[in-house]
Each structure stands twice: as structure tokens, then as C-alpha cells.
Design an enzyme around this catalytic site. Structure first.
Site, PDB file in Angstrom:
ATOM      1  N   ALA A 245     101.477 -36.333  21.455  1.00  0.00           N
ATOM      2  CA  ALA A 245     100.698 -37.632  21.281  1.00  0.00           C
ATOM      3  C   ALA A 245     100.522 -38.136  22.954  1.00  0.00           C
ATOM      4  O   ALA A 245     101.534 -38.097  23.707  1.00  0.00           O
ATOM      5  CB  ALA A 245     100.848 -38.949  20.428  1.00  0.00           C
TER       6      ALA A 245
ATOM      7  N   GLY B 111      98.174 -40.888  24.667  1.00  0.00           N
ATOM      8  CA  GLY B 111      97.493 -42.139  25.093  1.00  0.00           C
ATOM      9  C   GLY B 111      98.796 -43.077  24.869  1.00  0.00           C
ATOM     10  O   GLY B 111      99.040 -43.946  25.933  1.00  0.00           O
TER      11      GLY B 111
ATOM     12  N   ASN C 181     104.859 -35.357  18.807  1.00  0.00           N
ATOM     13  CA  ASN C 181     105.179 -34.561  20.299  1.00  0.00           C
ATOM     14  C   ASN C 181     104.234 -34.556  21.294  1.00  0.00           C
ATOM     15  O   ASN C 181     104.487 -34.543  22.358  1.00  0.00           O
ATOM     16  CB  ASN C 181     105.882 -33.380  19.704  1.00  0.00           C
TER      17      ASN C 181
ATOM     18  N   GLU D  41      91.760 -47.917  25.530  1.00  0.00           N
ATOM     19  CA  GLU D  41      91.010 -46.551  24.965  1.00  0.00           C
ATOM     20  C   GLU D  41      89.756 -47.214  24.495  1.00  0.00           C
ATOM     21  O   GLU D  41      89.590 -48.279  23.922  1.00  0.00           O
ATOM     22  CB  GLU D  41      91.973 -46.013  24.060  1.00  0.00           C
TER      23      GLU D  41
ATOM     24  N   ARG E 198      85.438 -43.385  18.952  1.00  0.00           N
ATOM     25  CA  ARG E 198      85.417 -41.929  19.230  1.00  0.00           C
ATOM     26  C   ARG E 198      84.152 -41.018  18.377  1.00  0.00           C
ATOM     27  O   ARG E 198      83.671 -40.170  18.777  1.00  0.00           O
ATOM     28  CB  ARG E 198      86.538 -41.328  18.438  1.00  0.00           C
TER      29      ARG E 198
ATOM     30  N   LYS F 142     109.387 -27.324   8.879  1.00  0.00           N
ATOM     31  CA  LYS F 142     108.916 -26.001   8.760  1.00  0.00           C
ATOM     32  C   LYS F 142     109.368 -25.285  10.205  1.00  0.00           C
ATOM     33  O   LYS F 142     109.346 -24.199  10.238  1.00  0.00           O
ATOM     34  CB  LYS F 142     107.728 -25.753   8.219  1.00  0.00           C
TER      35      LYS F 142
ATOM     36  N   HIS G 107      90.993 -33.367  15.663  1.00  0.00           N
ATOM     37  CA  HIS G 107      92.096 -34.094  16.026  1.00  0.00           C
ATOM     38  C   HIS G 107      93.001 -34.851  15.061  1.00  0.00           C
ATOM     39  O   HIS G 107      94.192 -34.987  15.078  1.00  0.00           O
ATOM     40  CB  HIS G 107      91.702 -35.044  16.946  1.00  0.00           C
TER      41      HIS G 107
ATOM     42  N   HIS H 134      88.053 -35.611  18.482  1.00  0.00           N
ATOM     43  CA  HIS H 134      88.422 -36.040  19.858  1.00  0.00           C
ATOM     44  C   HIS H 134      87.370 -35.508  20.890  1.00  0.00           C
ATOM     45  O   HIS H 134      87.302 -34.308  20.940  1.00  0.00           O
ATOM     46  CB  HIS H 134      89.942 -35.746  20.147  1.00  0.00           C
TER      47      HIS H 134
ATOM     48  N   ARG I  84      89.421 -43.752  12.616  1.00  0.00           N
ATOM     49  CA  ARG I  84      90.717 -44.555  13.255  1.00  0.00           C
ATOM     50  C   ARG I  84      90.378 -45.193  14.672  1.00  0.00           C
ATOM     51  O   ARG I  84      89.787 -44.300  15.555  1.00  0.00           O
ATOM     52  CB  ARG I  84      91.765 -43.454  13.152  1.00  0.00           C
TER      53      ARG I  84
HETATM   54  P1  FAD Z   1     103.826 -35.278  12.617  1.00  0.00           P
HETATM   55  O1  FAD Z   1     104.235 -35.637  13.955  1.00  0.00           O
HETATM   56  O2  FAD Z   1     102.760 -34.291  12.802  1.00  0.00           O
HETATM   57  O3  FAD Z   1     105.115 -34.498  12.112  1.00  0.00           O
HETATM   58  C1  FAD Z   1     104.847 -33.632  10.844  1.00  0.00           C
HETATM   59  C2  FAD Z   1     105.994 -33.015  10.390  1.00  0.00           C
HETATM   60  O4  FAD Z   1     106.086 -32.421   9.054  1.00  0.00           O
HETATM   61  C3  FAD Z   1     106.502 -32.094  11.703  1.00  0.00           C
HETATM   62  O5  FAD Z   1     107.798 -31.849  11.812  1.00  0.00           O
HETATM   63  C4  FAD Z   1     106.229 -30.527  10.839  1.00  0.00           C
HETATM   64  O6  FAD Z   1     106.871 -29.543  11.016  1.00  0.00           O
HETATM   65  C5  FAD Z   1     106.505 -31.049   9.370  1.00  0.00           C
HETATM   66  N1  FAD Z   1     105.819 -30.209   8.312  1.00  0.00           N
HETATM   67  C6  FAD Z   1     104.640 -30.073   7.993  1.00  0.00           C
HETATM   68  N2  FAD Z   1     104.330 -29.315   6.909  1.00  0.00           N
HETATM   69  C7  FAD Z   1     105.606 -28.990   6.445  1.00  0.00           C
HETATM   70  C8  FAD Z   1     106.236 -28.101   5.500  1.00  0.00           C
HETATM   71  N3  FAD Z   1     105.249 -27.598   4.644  1.00  0.00           N
HETATM   72  N4  FAD Z   1     107.498 -27.852   5.214  1.00  0.00           N
HETATM   73  C9  FAD Z   1     108.364 -28.698   5.975  1.00  0.00           C
HETATM   74  N5  FAD Z   1     108.076 -29.331   7.380  1.00  0.00           N
HETATM   75  C10 FAD Z   1     106.720 -29.537   7.392  1.00  0.00           C
HETATM   76  N6  FAD Z   1      98.152 -41.169  17.849  1.00  0.00           N
HETATM   77  C11 FAD Z   1      98.215 -42.245  18.329  1.00  0.00           C
HETATM   78  O7  FAD Z   1      98.486 -43.269  17.702  1.00  0.00           O
HETATM   79  N7  FAD Z   1      98.125 -42.311  20.026  1.00  0.00           N
HETATM   80  C12 FAD Z   1      98.208 -41.175  20.770  1.00  0.00           C
HETATM   81  O8  FAD Z   1      98.265 -41.299  21.866  1.00  0.00           O
HETATM   82  C13 FAD Z   1      98.041 -40.175  20.179  1.00  0.00           C
HETATM   83  N8  FAD Z   1      97.608 -38.944  20.699  1.00  0.00           N
HETATM   84  C14 FAD Z   1      97.556 -37.614  20.112  1.00  0.00           C
HETATM   85  C15 FAD Z   1      97.260 -36.284  20.824  1.00  0.00           C
HETATM   86  C16 FAD Z   1      97.316 -35.259  20.347  1.00  0.00           C
HETATM   87  C17 FAD Z   1      97.267 -34.015  20.949  1.00  0.00           C
HETATM   88  C18 FAD Z   1      97.598 -35.123  18.869  1.00  0.00           C
HETATM   89  C19 FAD Z   1      97.524 -33.752  18.094  1.00  0.00           C
HETATM   90  C20 FAD Z   1      97.518 -36.296  17.870  1.00  0.00           C
HETATM   91  C21 FAD Z   1      97.902 -37.462  18.645  1.00  0.00           C
HETATM   92  N9  FAD Z   1      97.642 -38.760  18.041  1.00  0.00           N
HETATM   93  C22 FAD Z   1      98.140 -40.142  18.588  1.00  0.00           C
HETATM   94  C23 FAD Z   1      97.852 -38.707  16.520  1.00  0.00           C
HETATM   95  C24 FAD Z   1      99.377 -38.829  16.367  1.00  0.00           C
HETATM   96  O9  FAD Z   1     100.244 -37.866  17.103  1.00  0.00           O
HETATM   97  C25 FAD Z   1      99.715 -38.253  14.649  1.00  0.00           C
HETATM   98  O10 FAD Z   1      98.957 -38.848  13.845  1.00  0.00           O
HETATM   99  C26 FAD Z   1     101.247 -38.660  14.560  1.00  0.00           C
HETATM  100  O11 FAD Z   1     102.074 -38.298  15.200  1.00  0.00           O
HETATM  101  C27 FAD Z   1     101.576 -38.070  13.146  1.00  0.00           C
HETATM  102  O12 FAD Z   1     102.695 -38.313  12.693  1.00  0.00           O
HETATM  103  P2  FAD Z   1     103.292 -37.971  11.587  1.00  0.00           P
HETATM  104  O13 FAD Z   1     104.920 -38.123  11.698  1.00  0.00           O
HETATM  105  O14 FAD Z   1     102.804 -38.422  10.635  1.00  0.00           O
HETATM  106  O15 FAD Z   1     103.265 -36.289  11.543  1.00  0.00           O
HETATM  107  C1  SIN Z   2      94.338 -39.991  23.341  1.00  0.00           C
HETATM  108  O1  SIN Z   2      95.406 -40.286  23.822  1.00  0.00           O
HETATM  109  O2  SIN Z   2      93.152 -39.856  23.569  1.00  0.00           O
HETATM  110  C2  SIN Z   2      94.746 -39.705  21.831  1.00  0.00           C
HETATM  111  C3  SIN Z   2      95.149 -41.076  21.089  1.00  0.00           C
HETATM  112  C4  SIN Z   2      94.912 -41.186  19.865  1.00  0.00           C
HETATM  113  O3  SIN Z   2      94.601 -39.931  19.211  1.00  0.00           O
HETATM  114  O4  SIN Z   2      95.043 -41.900  18.979  1.00  0.00           O
END
Ligand code: FAD
Ligand code: SIN
Length: 526
Positions: free
Chosen positions: A45, A47, A43, A113, A288, A34, A349, A241, A384
Site C-alpha cells: 500500500a 497512498g 505491504n 486522493e 477511480r 502461505k 487493484h 487503479h 471503494r
Molecule cells: P493482505 O494484506 O493482502 O494479506 C493477505 C494475507 O493472506 C497474506 O499474508 C497472504 O499470504 C495470506 N494468504 C492468502 N491466501 C492464503 C492461503 N491460501 N493460505 C495462507 N495464507 C494466505 N489500500 C489503502 O487503503 N490505501 C492504500 O494506499 C493502498 N494502496 C495499495 C497499493 C497497492 C499496490 C495494492 C496492491 C493495494 C493497495 N491498497 C491500499 C489496498 C490494501 O493494501 C489492501 O486492500 C489491504 O492491505 C488488504 O489487507 P488484508 O489484510 O485484507 O490482506
Molecule cells: C494509491 O495509493 O493510489 C492506492 C490507494 C488505495 O488503493 O486505496
């Protein structure tokens, strides 16, 4: 307007992109997002990604750490499968161009972690997610079988309901034929049909007032699946978080990775006193849920707005080298992390629950797979373990891809699906109708359905949600489709599911803590 593909992937995060790259060898793929293709939770993440690489670590230890964090609700067979398949998936990420940091001896520089008994987090500095996002996106753009449809907002999944049939939640033969999507650039609603659909829309952070999640995380996939009568579970387990940077008014809140505590940083009150040892023997590296609740309690006791994270005793050069983005971000607001304490607060988070899948990513709806944060696979249980979500996304994207490839020949495009009908609708007169409802929703969720809950707070939340639900449904019926309105509607649906599931859980477990049921009911991991 109708478009047809073999595979439709909704979401350009780690789950969606890795699924798309695999199935693209077997048919024509559309991958939808979207926003711009780089925007995702992936993008952001920091840790890294958990995987067993060297001794003294072992699968057994990673499995036990995951089960312990999950507080009795993980599915053991799923945990075993994810942990043991991790090394293969890591190799694949590296093949796709992701670089993980290594030490001088060539071995991976593994971080630790909360809740992990060993150093096992592969990372790229403190911006692992961006490294993954960029490398996978490059492959997606290069692949001739993949059409990347950015700025395409998925509105609803298409099922028999759209062909005029009555569909109920426990019906066994619901099928998914694609989705309706708004092309945000042209404002046209298109019917995207596919033989199979992979839902990978990520998380829900923006349902809350304070979140580490980027604006895209409004729970669209869970809401769409719910409306399509797909089975959903464990939504009460919202992970906060413990350490997001305290910067009032900033959305999203900047994350201070847990890996920095693994590196030696310590939580302190504003008086400069350590407190985590009062709550858990693992102190700052407890899972956490425990750390977030401890901070919440300290803030309630002191009346302060934040606690501190102290890195000042750590080696300056090493600290900056490992956490360059955190150093830069804090410096930009006048905090030198080598000298000053970092003010931190918990922030919404990650959601542990979501669309129920089996071990091959299949949902309760035929032809619909799900993976990544939108799904509930059984890995996380009630809480988690840090850095297990990127791992879950890549393992289940692989499994779902294998299954979808196997099944694809069984399905035909459902050409008789009608186009979207928006006759009689008009643009809402004022955006304030949408933005104000969103703010109210976030306040309700943060104040009544946050880290600590009670029966009264949950009831209040549901009563207030009911008002904005009715107002928004009314607006939706009359209005021309817009992303903001759809996101509000989706976030309200998700909030409703969280509250309902929180009310139904008559105990405190993992991330769900209700002062009226402080005890756990007895259950064991399957
Ligand atoms: P996302 O990566 O969120 O992708 C979702 C996609 O769906 C996006 O492209 C979005 O635009 C699209 N989308 C959503 N709704 C719609 C719609 N209605 N129509 C079209 N497109 C849509 N996890 C770890 O394991 N290690 C880490 O270190 C870690 N650090 C993190 C740090 C932060 C700040 C955050 C926010 C999260 C972190 N997490 C981490 C969690 C992890 O990043 C996410 O759980 C994981 O990346 C989710 O991936 P995904 O592909 O499921 O979704
Ligand atoms: C973090 O780097 O602390 C986030 C890691 C995660 O959400 O798994």
C-alpha cells in the site's frame, strides 16, 4: 497431524495481524500465511489510510465522499461506523509502532486522493503499507500467545462437510472448525483446528493479466469460503487503479499512487493533451471508476498502449521528498519524474465484494469471521473510495476480535475431524498444465471481464472458463496438493463468481460498466 488453537487467523496482512494481536490476550493463536510473513497487499500500500483528523474535515464529509464513490450500494450505518471509529484505530496503529508523516508544525501531513473532498490521508512517505506491515509483524513475533506459521498454505475451510454431512449454501447451521493447510517446507498437510477462525486472505488481483497486487493475491479465501457454502456478494465490482506504471511483461505492475495526482500531477494523452475534464468536473481527482474508464476510452480512441502522468510542473524537491519510492523506481527504468512524463495504464487493484459479514465481522458460517479485502462489509458499495481499505481492515479486525472474544467460550475444538486424505494422487507430470491454464484465465478475465463489459463478452468468458474449470478440477482430483494448483483452482472459482455476478447485474453502476445496460437502476443507500 493435528494442531489445536483457540483462534486461527488465515493471513498476515493488516486485517489478520491486527485481529491476532487483539485476541492473543484471550487465548492461543495461530496466524497462517502461505508465503513469507511480510508478503501481502498491505505491504504494497502506498497512498495511506483515510481518517478524519482536523477541521475543516468532518465525519460528515468523509461519510458523504464514501457514499458518493460507492454509487448507491454502500450501507450507510457501516460507513458511519467505520468513519467514526477511524481515529481510535489510528491511535492504536501508532501505539503498535506505525509512524505517519508530520509537517514542521507537528500536525499530520495529510494527502488527498480521488473522490475525497478534503486532505485526509495519513501516510508514511509513499510506502505506508510497508510501515504498517513491519510494525505489526514485529508485535506478532514478540507475542508469546501467537504462533506464526509461515509457508503454510490454507487449502480448505473445515465444516460439517468434512465429517460426512451434506451442506447447502442457505443452510443456517454450517460451522467452521479450522482449515487444512499444506506446510510448504515439509509438504505435509496438517489439520488445524480452532474454536474460531478469522479469514483475512486479501484480494484477487492475479485473476487478471495486469495487476498491482503481489503474487499472493489469488482469491484463495473467497474461493475457500465459496466452497464451504459461505455467502458472497458484489464480486462484479473489481476496482482497476487508473495509474500503474506501463512496463510490459512486469508482474505485479508498479503502482503510481493516486496521492501524486492529489499533489498536482496531471493525466495527458500521448499527444500531451489533458483529457479528464471531458469526463468529470473533478478531472484527475474524480473517483477511480471514472478515471480508469476515461483512460480506457482514450486508449481505445487513440490506439495507444498508455497515457501519461505529468509531474514535471511540480516542485522537484517536494516531489522527491513525498514520493521517494516512485522517484527511485522510475529512475531505475530511465524515467526522471521531475523531467519526463510517466507512462501509465489501469491495472486490477482491489475487489470491493467478497465474503459477506455483519458489523462484527461475522460471516454466514458460525465460528467463521472475515475482515479486510476478502470481506464485503457494506463499506465500499459499488466502488471503494481511495485509502478506505486499510481503514476497513483495521476497524473490522477490531470489531471481529471483540465479538470472537465474547463468543469463544461457547465453542469446543471439533476433535473428530478426519485428517486430509490424498491416497491415489500423484504429482502432475508437467507444470505447464497449470501455468498455461493460469495465463488463459488471466487473458479471459482481462479481455472480457475488465473495465468495460458487454453481455457477449461475459458469455464468452463463462464459456471459455468452463473449459479450464473442468480441466483443472480433473487435474486437482488426481494430483498431490501443491500451492500452484490450489491457486489456479481458487482463481478459477473467483473468476466464475465475478462473471456470474456481473451477468446478474443488469445495469451499469460504480465499477461495473456493461455497454448493454448503460443506465443505473434506481436504488438508494440503505
Ligand atoms: P493482505 O494484506 O493482502 O494479506 C493477505 C494475507 O493472506 C497474506 O499474508 C497472504 O499470504 C495470506 N494468504 C492468502 N491466501 C492464503 C492461503 N491460501 N493460505 C495462507 N495464507 C494466505 N489500500 C489503502 O487503503 N490505501 C492504500 O494506499 C493502498 N494502496 C495499495 C497499493 C497497492 C499496490 C495494492 C496492491 C493495494 C493497495 N491498497 C491500499 C489496498 C490494501 O493494501 C489492501 O486492500 C489491504 O492491505 C488488504 O489487507 P488484508 O489484510 O485484507 O490482506
Ligand atoms: C494509491 O495509493 O493510489 C492506492 C490507494 C488505495 O488503493 O486505496
Amino acid at each position: 497431524m493435528q494442531k489445536q488453537y483457540d483462534f486461527l487467523v488465515i493471513g498476515t496482512g493488516m486485517a489478520g495481524m491486527s485481529f491476532a494481536l487483539k485476541v492473543a490476550e484471550h487465548g492461543k493463536v495461530a496466524i497462517l500465511t502461505k508465503s513469507k510473513a511480510e508478503e501481502s497487499n498491505t505491504n504494497f500500500a502506498q497512498g495511506g489510510i483515510a481518517a478524519v483528523t482536523y477541521q475543516p474535515d468532518s465525519y460528515e464529509k468523509h461519510i458523504n465522499d464514501t457514499l458518493t464513490a460507492g454509487d448507491g450500494l454502500c450501507k450507510r450505518d457501516i460507513v458511519e461506523l467505520v468513519v467514526s471509529e477511524a481515529p481510535e484505530r489510528i491511535k492504536e496503529l501508532i501505539k503498535w509502532g506505525t509512524a505517519f508523516d508530520t509537517k514542521a508544525d507537528g500536525n499530520y501531513d495529510l494527502a488527498k486522493e480521488g473522490g475525497h473532498s478534503e486532505h485526509r490521508i495519513l501516510h508514511h512517505k509513499d510506502n505506508t503499507g510497508n510501515e504498517i506491515q513491519i510494525s505489526l509483524l514485529k508485535k506478532i513475533k514478540e507475542h508469546k500467545n501467537i504462533e506464526l506459521l509461515d509457508y503454510h498454505f490454507a487449502i480448505d475451510l473445515i465444516t460439517q462437510h468434512h465429517l460426512g454431512y451434506h451442506v447447502t449454501r442457505h443452510q443456517k447451521d454450517i460451522e467452521c472448525y479450522g482449515c487444512y493447510a499444506l506446510n510448504i517446507r515439509t509438504k505435509q498437510i496438517i489439520t488445524i483446528l480452532a474454536k474460531t477462525v478469522f479469514l483475512a486472505t486479501g484480494g484477487i488481483g492475479n485473476v487478471y493479466h495486469t495487476t498491482t497486487n503481489p503474487p499472493i493475491a489469488t482469491g484463495d479465501g473467497i474461493a475457500m469460503a465459496y466452497r464451504a457454502k459461505c455467502l458472497i456478494e458484489n464480486m462484479e465490482f473489481v476496482q482497476f487503479h487508473p495509474t500503474s506504471l506501463y512496463e510490459p511483461g512486469k508482474r505485479p505492475s508498479f503502482l503510481i499512487t493516486e496521492a501524486i495526482r492529489g499533489f498536482g500531477a496531471v493525466l495527458k494523452t500521448q499527444k500531451g493533451e489533458r483529457f479528464m475534464h471531458k469526463y468529470d468536473e473533478r478531472a484527475c481527482l474524480a473517483p477511480r471508476d471514472i478515471v480508469a474508464r476515461a483512460i480506457d476510452n482514450e486508449l481505445k480512441l487513440s490506439g495507444d498502449d498508455y497515457v501519461y502522468l505529468d509531474c514535471t510542473h511540480l516542485d522537484d524537491k517536494e516531489l522527491i521528498n513525498h514520493f521517494p519510492n516512485i522517484y527511485k523506481k522510475c529512475k531505475s527504468i530511465g524515467i526522471d519524474i521531475t523531467r519526463d512524463y510517466i507512462p501509465v495504464v489501469p491495472a486490477a487493484h482491489y475487489v470491493c465484494g467478497g465474503v459477506i459479514t455483519d458489523k462484527n465481522g461475522k460471516t454466514s458460517i458460525k465460528r467463521l469471521f472475515a475482515g479486510g479485502e476478502v470481506s464485503s462489509t457494506g463499506l465500499h458499495g459499488a466502488n471503494r473510495l481511495a485509502s478506505n481499505s486499510l481503514l476497513e481492515a483495521v476497524v473490522f479486525a477490531h470489531r471481529a476480535a471483540q465479538q470472537a472474544i465474547k463468543e469463544i467460550h461457547e465453542y469446543k475444538i471439533k476433535k473428530e475431524v478426519p485428517d486430509w486424505n490424498d491416497e491415489g494422487t500423484s504429482h502432475p507430470e508437467e507444470m505447464i498444465l497449470i501455468t498455461q491454464e493460469f495465463k488463459e484465465l488471466q487473458q479471459i478475465m482481462s479481455n472480457y471481464v475488465g473495465i468495460v463489459r458487454s453481455n457477449l463478452r461475459l458469455k464468452r468468458a463463462l464459456d471459455r472458463l468452463d473449459i479450464i474449470y473442468k480441466e483443472t478440477e480433473d487435474l486437482y482430483e488426481k494430483s498431490t496438493i501443491s500451492p500452484k494448483l490450489c491457486e489456479l483452482r481458487n482463481a478459477i472459482n473467483v473468476a466464475y463468481i465475478i462473471i456470474k455476478m456481473a451477468k446478474n447485474r443488469r445495469e451499469s453502476r460504480g465499477l461495473h460498466y456493461n455497454i448493454d445496460f448503460p443506465e443505473k437502476n434506481k436504488i438508494m443507500n440503505e
